[in-house]
Design a protein around this motif. Structure first.
Motif, PDB file in Angstrom:
ATOM      1  N   UNK A 187     -35.604  55.953  40.331  1.00 58.26           N
ATOM      2  CA  UNK A 187     -34.669  56.199  41.425  1.00 58.26           C
ATOM      3  C   UNK A 187     -33.482  56.965  40.877  1.00 58.26           C
ATOM      4  N   UNK A 188     -33.129  58.044  41.539  1.00 61.75           N
ATOM      5  CA  UNK A 188     -32.019  58.875  41.102  1.00 61.75           C
ATOM      6  C   UNK A 188     -31.019  59.034  42.231  1.00 61.75           C
ATOM      7  N   UNK A 189     -29.850  58.449  42.046  1.00 56.54           N
ATOM      8  CA  UNK A 189     -28.795  58.545  43.048  1.00 56.54           C
ATOM      9  C   UNK A 189     -27.887  59.720  42.729  1.00 56.54           C
ATOM     10  N   UNK A 190     -27.415  60.386  43.769  1.00 49.50           N
ATOM     11  CA  UNK A 190     -26.474  61.483  43.577  1.00 49.50           C
ATOM     12  C   UNK A 190     -25.639  61.641  44.830  1.00 49.50           C
ATOM     13  N   UNK A 191     -24.602  62.452  44.711  1.00 50.20           N
ATOM     14  CA  UNK A 191     -23.731  62.708  45.847  1.00 50.20           C
ATOM     15  C   UNK A 191     -22.352  62.099  45.717  1.00 50.20           C
ATOM     16  N   UNK A 192     -22.111  61.352  44.645  1.00 44.03           N
ATOM     17  CA  UNK A 192     -20.794  60.784  44.449  1.00 44.03           C
ATOM     18  C   UNK A 192     -19.769  61.843  44.107  1.00 44.03           C
ATOM     19  N   UNK A 193     -18.520  61.420  44.085  1.00 44.67           N
ATOM     20  CA  UNK A 193     -17.444  62.350  43.754  1.00 44.67           C
ATOM     21  C   UNK A 193     -16.105  61.749  44.075  1.00 44.67           C
TER      22      UNK A 193
END
Length: 120
Positions: A2-8
């Protein structure tokens, strides 16, 4: 995997959309969830969604501001976060399990997380 992304980094009151791409598991047979861990705190449940997407569950802190959704054709789960607050600052993780709907802990599969920072 599972690869989470989109933070900032976002200002208070703003929005972010997190995504989590799954591979190596039968996505539509897994309940998907989002968790978060703030600095110095334990990891906590944020939201979950059933295998077909018909049912969702939210922590009280997320109700009314966050929306979890999934696209089984893309093997991806999302977390739309609105009206963000400084206390939402945390590393956000997606997770999955196969089993009865409704768990807020004891997930089987975990991603690496994505950092969300909300400035005041």
């Amino acid at each position: 995997q599972l690869q989470a992304y989109g933070g900032g980094l976002v200002q208070a009151g703003g929005s972010l959309r997190l995504s989590c791409a799954a591979s190596g598991l039968t996505f539509n047979r897994n309940v998907m969830g989002w968790f978060r861990q703030a600095p110095g705190k334990e990891r906590e449940f944020v939201a979950s969604i059933s295998r077909g997407g018909a049912s969702t569950n939210y922590a009280d802190s997320a109700k009314g501001r966050f929306t979890i959704s999934r696209d089984n054709a893309k093997n991806t789960v999302y977390l739309q976060m609105n009206i963000l607050k400084p206390e939402d600052t945390a590393v956000y993780y997606c997770a999955a399990y196969r089993g009865t709907w409704g768990k807020t802990a004891g997930y089987d599969y975990w991603g690496q997380g994505t950092l969300v920072t909300v400035s005041s």
